[in-house]
Design an enzyme around this catalytic site. Structure first.
Site, PDB file in Angstrom:
ATOM      1  CE  LYS A  54      30.955  48.253  34.991  1.00 18.77           C
ATOM      2  NZ  LYS A  54      31.732  48.888  33.894  1.00 18.77           N
ATOM      3  CB  THR A  84      33.091  50.455  27.345  1.00 13.98           C
ATOM      4  OG1 THR A  84      32.635  49.351  28.141  1.00 13.98           O
ATOM      5  CG2 THR A  84      32.473  50.361  25.961  1.00 13.98           C
ATOM      6  CE1 TYR A 122      34.116  47.555  36.411  1.00 15.81           C
ATOM      7  CE2 TYR A 122      35.551  49.291  35.582  1.00 15.81           C
ATOM      8  CZ  TYR A 122      34.841  48.134  35.371  1.00 15.81           C
ATOM      9  OH  TYR A 122      34.849  47.552  34.120  1.00 15.81           O
ATOM     10  CB  VAL A 155      27.708  50.228  34.517  1.00 17.81           C
ATOM     11  CG1 VAL A 155      28.663  51.021  33.622  1.00 17.81           C
ATOM     12  CG2 VAL A 155      27.450  50.985  35.813  1.00 17.81           C
TER      13      VAL A 155
END
Length: 302
Positions: free
Chosen positions: A172, A55, A144, A214
């Protein structure tokens, strides 16, 4: 509620916002807006802030820009929130160096993505993450997994082998399935804190063992997301489900095209001058912006 949701550690809290990176009119990183936004997000219920993740447009930021952004956010929130730095790379040497720099700059943790494009096998992934963990042994790591962007996926069995690294503490999960959470929980036990990497799957993932999210949506719906998680943890499934249902139209609008294009538009609609994404990403279309505005307005009315 699952025991994992309450017994697993929460090293970064329940709601971690994956922050956008604000740009000024010239396209430079706007550290002042980033600092103000960071404080706002904490006020709106974020326990942690992730800078320079997906992001945060990490692919189009230099390492110097990423370090400056980390330091600005760290200074802005002080001890009021955990600050994680995105330090992943498809070069192990580069990821090691970035993670060491993040630790030296005062990060509370690092988000380390599965290497992208070069598609390493599982033994390569294990060696990659082990090298990073050993290079910054005092810095907690969040692995992640986002195969839709990286082109490969780390297997739960590989994560389990990495659990002998004391700083591999969280994960994540952004594969788009709750099955990943179940497989990780069974392979790694409750000591691995699993976070949803998909806003729309937060409640289902909590039900199978995740501890939080998240989030992208928490830029504009932090209190509602936090309330949903707390309702679930407090055993109020009906309220959690009602909040989930109310949030889904917003989440759909926020992911109607490539993240972070819509969330930057949402912040602009709320008066935050975060600028357009850097190329090759682009601004949100007018039609999508209208749909997004309608979804935001509908949530405010619930």
């Amino acid at each position: 509620m699952t025991q994992a949701a309450t017994l697993s550690p929460t090293p970064f809290g329940r709601v971690v916002t994956a922050m956008v990176t604000p740009f000024d009119a010239s396209g430079a990183v706007d550290l002042s807006v980033a600092a103000n936004l960071a404080r706002h997000l904490v006020e709106q219920g974020s326990d942690g802030l992730l800078v320079c993740g997906t992001t945060g447009e990490s692919p189009t930021l230099s390492w110097d820009e990423q370090l400056q952004l980390l330091q600005a956010v760290r200074d802005a929130v002080g001890s009021d929130a955990k600050v994680l730095a995105g330090t992943g790379s498809n070069s192990t040497a580069e990821a090691v160096e970035a993670t060491k720099e993040a630790a030296a700059a005062g990060a509370d943790g690092a988000l380390v993505v599965v290497p992208y494009y070069n598609k390493p096998p599982q033994e390569g992934l294990e060696a990659h993450f082990r090298a990073i963990a050993e290079a910054a042994p005092e810095l907690p790591l969040m692995l992640y997994n986002i195969p839709g962007r990286t082109g490969c996926s780390i297997a739960p069995a590989t994560v389990a082998r990495l659990m002998d690294c004391p700083n591999v503490v969280s994960f994540k999960a952004a594969s788009g399935t709750t099955e990943e959470v179940t497989a990780l929980r069974l392979a790694c036990g409750p000591q691995l804190a699993i976070y949803s990497g998909d806003d729309g799957l937060t409640l289902p993932m909590l039900a199978v063992g995740a501890v939080g999210v998240v989030s992208v949506g928490s830029h504009v719906a932090g209190p509602e997301i936090r309330a949903m998680i707390e309702a679930y943890l407090n055993g109020d499934g009906a309220s959690a489900l009602a909040l989930h249902d109310a949030l889904i139209p917003l989440f759909k609008a926020l992911f109607a095209t490539t993240n972070p294009i819509p969330v930057k538009a949402a912040l602009e609609l709320n008066g935050w001058s975060v600028g357009a994404p850097r190329p090759p990403l682009c601004s949100l279309s007018d039609d999508m912006k209208r749909s997004l505005s309608n979804a935001m307005a509908a949530l405010r009315q619930t």
